[in-house]
Design a protein around this motif. Structure first.
Motif, PDB file in Angstrom:
ATOM      1  N   ARG A  87       0.523  -1.179  -0.004  1.00 49.78           N
ATOM      2  CA  ARG A  87      -0.330  -0.021  -0.303  1.00 49.78           C
ATOM      3  C   ARG A  87       0.824   1.373   0.101  1.00 49.78           C
ATOM      4  NH1 ARG A  87      -5.211  -0.897   3.906  1.00 49.78           N
ATOM      5  NH2 ARG A  87      -5.665   0.958   3.108  1.00 49.78           N
ATOM      6  N   GLU A  88       1.870   1.065   0.582  1.00 50.40           N
ATOM      7  CA  GLU A  88       2.725   2.261   0.895  1.00 50.40           C
ATOM      8  C   GLU A  88       3.548   2.729  -0.983  1.00 50.40           C
ATOM      9  OE1 GLU A  88       4.939   5.557   1.226  1.00 50.40           O
ATOM     10  OE2 GLU A  88       3.902   4.590   3.008  1.00 50.40           O
ATOM     11  N   THR A  89       3.756   1.255  -1.533  1.00 54.53           N
ATOM     12  CA  THR A  89       4.388   1.900  -2.949  1.00 54.53           C
ATOM     13  C   THR A  89       3.139   2.538  -3.570  1.00 54.53           C
ATOM     14  OG1 THR A  89       5.700   0.149  -2.905  1.00 54.53           O
ATOM     15  CG2 THR A  89       4.865   0.237  -5.420  1.00 54.53           C
ATOM     16  N   VAL A  90       1.470   2.259  -3.577  1.00 59.25           N
ATOM     17  CA  VAL A  90       0.164   2.471  -4.110  1.00 59.25           C
ATOM     18  C   VAL A  90       0.770   3.949  -4.146  1.00 59.25           C
ATOM     19  CG1 VAL A  90      -2.086   2.805  -4.231  1.00 59.25           C
ATOM     20  CG2 VAL A  90      -0.685   0.551  -4.351  1.00 59.25           C
ATOM     21  N   ARG A  91       0.968   3.751  -2.835  1.00 57.68           N
ATOM     22  CA  ARG A  91       0.219   5.370  -2.748  1.00 57.68           C
ATOM     23  C   ARG A  91       1.315   6.387  -3.023  1.00 57.68           C
ATOM     24  NH1 ARG A  91       0.581   3.477   3.189  1.00 57.68           N
ATOM     25  NH2 ARG A  91      -1.843   3.198   3.904  1.00 57.68           N
ATOM     26  N   GLN A  92       2.626   6.059  -3.242  1.00 58.24           N
ATOM     27  CA  GLN A  92       3.900   7.130  -3.756  1.00 58.24           C
ATOM     28  C   GLN A  92       3.239   6.816  -5.168  1.00 58.24           C
ATOM     29  OE1 GLN A  92       7.078   4.119  -2.389  1.00 58.24           O
ATOM     30  NE2 GLN A  92       8.136   5.969  -2.791  1.00 58.24           N
ATOM     31  N   ALA A  93       2.699   6.299  -5.790  1.00 57.85           N
ATOM     32  CA  ALA A  93       1.888   6.298  -7.162  1.00 57.85           C
ATOM     33  C   ALA A  93       1.404   7.414  -7.026  1.00 57.85           C
ATOM     34  CB  ALA A  93       2.232   4.835  -8.016  1.00 57.85           C
ATOM     35  N   LEU A  94       0.339   7.349  -6.311  1.00 55.21           N
ATOM     36  CA  LEU A  94      -1.448   8.577  -6.404  1.00 55.21           C
ATOM     37  C   LEU A  94      -0.404   9.805  -6.455  1.00 55.21           C
ATOM     38  CD1 LEU A  94      -3.371   6.684  -4.397  1.00 55.21           C
ATOM     39  CD2 LEU A  94      -3.466   6.572  -7.086  1.00 55.21           C
ATOM     40  N   ASP A  95       0.333   9.437  -5.112  1.00 50.63           N
ATOM     41  CA  ASP A  95       1.614  11.540  -4.442  1.00 50.63           C
ATOM     42  C   ASP A  95       1.934  11.775  -6.187  1.00 50.63           C
ATOM     43  OD1 ASP A  95       0.935  11.067  -1.876  1.00 50.63           O
ATOM     44  OD2 ASP A  95       3.564  10.100  -1.144  1.00 50.63           O
ATOM     45  N   ILE A  96       2.837  10.556  -7.230  1.00 47.68           N
ATOM     46  CA  ILE A  96       2.529  11.467  -8.503  1.00 47.68           C
ATOM     47  C   ILE A  96       1.981  12.003  -8.660  1.00 47.68           C
ATOM     48  CG2 ILE A  96       3.864  10.446 -10.877  1.00 47.68           C
ATOM     49  CD1 ILE A  96       5.563   8.754  -9.330  1.00 47.68           C
ATOM     50  N   LEU A  97       0.178  11.543  -9.404  1.00 45.87           N
ATOM     51  CA  LEU A  97      -0.069  12.030  -9.972  1.00 45.87           C
ATOM     52  C   LEU A  97      -1.070  13.455  -9.465  1.00 45.87           C
ATOM     53  CD1 LEU A  97      -1.934   8.677 -10.727  1.00 45.87           C
ATOM     54  CD2 LEU A  97      -0.500   9.941 -12.261  1.00 45.87           C
ATOM     55  N   ARG A  98      -1.192  13.422  -7.878  1.00 40.40           N
ATOM     56  CA  ARG A  98      -1.226  14.315  -7.018  1.00 40.40           C
ATOM     57  C   ARG A  98      -0.529  15.305  -7.796  1.00 40.40           C
ATOM     58  NH1 ARG A  98      -3.723  10.468  -3.079  1.00 40.40           N
ATOM     59  NH2 ARG A  98      -1.283   9.969  -2.373  1.00 40.40           N
ATOM     60  N   ARG A  99       1.065  15.537  -7.482  1.00 46.20           N
ATOM     61  CA  ARG A  99       1.242  16.261  -7.827  1.00 46.20           C
ATOM     62  C   ARG A  99       1.694  17.271  -9.454  1.00 46.20           C
ATOM     63  NH1 ARG A  99       5.547  13.290  -4.903  1.00 46.20           N
ATOM     64  NH2 ARG A  99       6.874  12.749  -7.184  1.00 46.20           N
ATOM     65  N   ASP A 100       0.971  16.002 -10.567  1.00 43.95           N
ATOM     66  CA  ASP A 100       0.459  16.488 -11.649  1.00 43.95           C
ATOM     67  C   ASP A 100      -0.664  17.008 -11.741  1.00 43.95           C
ATOM     68  OD1 ASP A 100       3.242  16.731 -11.866  1.00 43.95           O
ATOM     69  OD2 ASP A 100       2.451  14.017 -12.337  1.00 43.95           O
ATOM     70  N   GLY A 101      -1.633  17.167 -10.359  1.00 45.95           N
ATOM     71  CA  GLY A 101      -2.898  17.680 -10.654  1.00 45.95           C
ATOM     72  C   GLY A 101      -3.745  16.837 -11.340  1.00 45.95           C
ATOM     73  N   LEU A 102      -3.256  15.670 -11.163  1.00 48.26           N
ATOM     74  CA  LEU A 102      -4.517  14.157 -12.383  1.00 48.26           C
ATOM     75  C   LEU A 102      -5.309  13.076 -11.007  1.00 48.26           C
ATOM     76  CD1 LEU A 102      -1.593  12.828 -14.428  1.00 48.26           C
ATOM     77  CD2 LEU A 102      -3.321  15.292 -15.231  1.00 48.26           C
ATOM     78  N   VAL A 103      -5.013  13.710 -10.069  1.00 48.41           N
ATOM     79  CA  VAL A 103      -6.129  12.870  -9.324  1.00 48.41           C
ATOM     80  C   VAL A 103      -5.998  13.767  -8.114  1.00 48.41           C
ATOM     81  CG1 VAL A 103      -5.961  10.533  -9.804  1.00 48.41           C
ATOM     82  CG2 VAL A 103      -4.695  11.609  -7.873  1.00 48.41           C
ATOM     83  N   SER A 104      -7.030  13.560  -7.271  1.00 49.62           N
ATOM     84  CA  SER A 104      -7.524  14.704  -5.688  1.00 49.62           C
ATOM     85  C   SER A 104      -7.921  13.632  -4.589  1.00 49.62           C
ATOM     86  CB  SER A 104      -7.843  15.678  -5.984  1.00 49.62           C
ATOM     87  OG  SER A 104     -10.152  15.490  -6.120  1.00 49.62           O
ATOM     88  N   THR A 105      -7.986  13.577  -3.665  1.00 45.07           N
ATOM     89  CA  THR A 105      -8.466  13.142  -2.814  1.00 45.07           C
ATOM     90  C   THR A 105      -8.279  13.434  -1.430  1.00 45.07           C
ATOM     91  OG1 THR A 105      -6.095  11.010  -2.843  1.00 45.07           O
ATOM     92  CG2 THR A 105      -7.227  11.426  -1.326  1.00 45.07           C
ATOM     93  N   ASP A 106     -10.348  13.051  -0.755  1.00 50.70           N
ATOM     94  CA  ASP A 106     -10.507  13.335   0.076  1.00 50.70           C
ATOM     95  C   ASP A 106     -10.741  12.006   0.702  1.00 50.70           C
ATOM     96  OD1 ASP A 106     -13.360  12.162  -1.208  1.00 50.70           O
ATOM     97  OD2 ASP A 106     -13.534  14.509  -2.152  1.00 50.70           O
ATOM     98  N   ARG A 107     -11.710  12.640   1.730  1.00 49.81           N
ATOM     99  CA  ARG A 107     -12.360  12.069   2.682  1.00 49.81           C
ATOM    100  C   ARG A 107     -13.289  10.321   1.844  1.00 49.81           C
ATOM    101  NH1 ARG A 107     -18.035  12.579   4.062  1.00 49.81           N
ATOM    102  NH2 ARG A 107     -18.865  14.586   3.537  1.00 49.81           N
ATOM    103  N   ARG A 108     -13.931  10.568   0.770  1.00 52.66           N
ATOM    104  CA  ARG A 108     -14.182   9.526   0.126  1.00 52.66           C
ATOM    105  C   ARG A 108     -13.763   9.368  -1.090  1.00 52.66           C
ATOM    106  NH1 ARG A 108     -18.744  13.236  -3.597  1.00 52.66           N
ATOM    107  NH2 ARG A 108     -16.149  14.260  -3.479  1.00 52.66           N
ATOM    108  N   GLY A 109     -12.266   9.235  -0.740  1.00 54.31           N
ATOM    109  CA  GLY A 109     -10.849   8.571  -1.824  1.00 54.31           C
ATOM    110  C   GLY A 109     -10.547   9.263  -2.873  1.00 54.31           C
ATOM    111  N   THR A 110     -10.360   8.430  -3.800  1.00 52.19           N
ATOM    112  CA  THR A 110      -9.221   9.485  -4.587  1.00 52.19           C
ATOM    113  C   THR A 110     -10.752   9.591  -5.958  1.00 52.19           C
ATOM    114  OG1 THR A 110      -6.939   9.041  -3.339  1.00 52.19           O
ATOM    115  CG2 THR A 110      -7.173   9.554  -5.795  1.00 52.19           C
TER     116      THR A 110
END
Length: 248
Positions: free
Chosen positions: A50-73
């Protein structure tokens, strides 16, 4: 389930996961505004922590491709929001063009037609999820019917589809417009083969569709019968933009 990738194996795993998720965002497999699978699901799909998945999602978040809130990404890639089809969208090709048509779709947990069982590799009398569709104008003309049977592979690997088993009583309405999206999100690449025949009645046309995945495992088979005298056959099938081939 095993997940294969065509990316350079020298890349860190989190970078490869980010690249595959980006591909899903760009080809519409994950539509703008849609929630991505949870970290646990993504970790299982990619064989990662799950930590590796979080790192992948962080890349997408930094580029503004995904956002995360209490309902998910959620996907943030620019584009029109995902919309539900205006009428029953499964099986694809069963859409009625006539106004005021009466549509009904239900799911059943039952033994499929023998030809379906053979095509799906099911043992005789083994039940599975069977989707039944019928549509006709108020005067009874322009009738269309469809029977779709799903394989054990589809039910075991597509979580959303498997949930229908407990409520497949044949009475409740069941609209499965997103069944192929669910299959793609489960990591399956869809391939199809269609055949069109006259089932002995000159007024009708039968379309048989077989769908399998990238490992040649059967996923579903559909028989769609239309009233050829009253309504033109408009048959449609949507595939992923990358990695899909169509049979004749």
């Amino acid at each position: 389930m095993a997940h294969s990738t065509t990316h350079d194996d020298l890349q860190p795993l989190y970078a490869r996961i980010a690249s595959e998720l980006l591909g899903a965002l760009r080809d519409g497999t994950i539509a703008p505004g849609e929630r991505l699978p949870g970290e646990r699901q993504l970790a299982a799909r990619f064989g990662a922590s799950r930590e590796t998945v979080r790192q992948a999602l962080d890349i997408l978040r930094r580029d503004g491709l995904v956002s995360t809130d209490r309902r998910g990404t959620h996907a943030e890639l620019p584009g029109p929001p995902a919309q539900q089809p205006p009428s029953l969208g499964f099986p694809l090709g069963a859409h009625m063009s006539r106004p005021l048509a009466v549509d009904r779709a239900t799911v059943h947990w039952q033994t499929p037609p023998p030809e379906h069982a053979a095509a799906l590799g099911l043992a005789p009398w083994r039940p599975t999820l069977v989707h039944r569709y019928e549509s006709a104008a108020p005067d009874g003309h322009g009738r269309r019917t469809a029977v779709t049977s799903f394989s054990a592979v589809a039910l075991s690997e597509v979580e959303e589809l498997a949930r229908y088993r407990d409520r497949a009583d044949g009475r409740s309405s069941a609209q499965l417009q997103r069944v192929y999206d669910w299959m793609r999100r489960a990591g399956l690449t869809l391939h199809h083969r269609d055949s069109i025949t006259g089932p002995g009645d000159a007024a009708s046309v039968r379309v048989r569709r077989r769908v399998h995945d990238q490992y040649a495992r059967p996923l579903e088979i559909t028989d769609l019968v239309v009233d050829a005298e009253q309504d033109a056959l408009v048959y449609e099938f949507t595939l992923p933009a990358v990695g899909a081939t169509a049979g004749p």
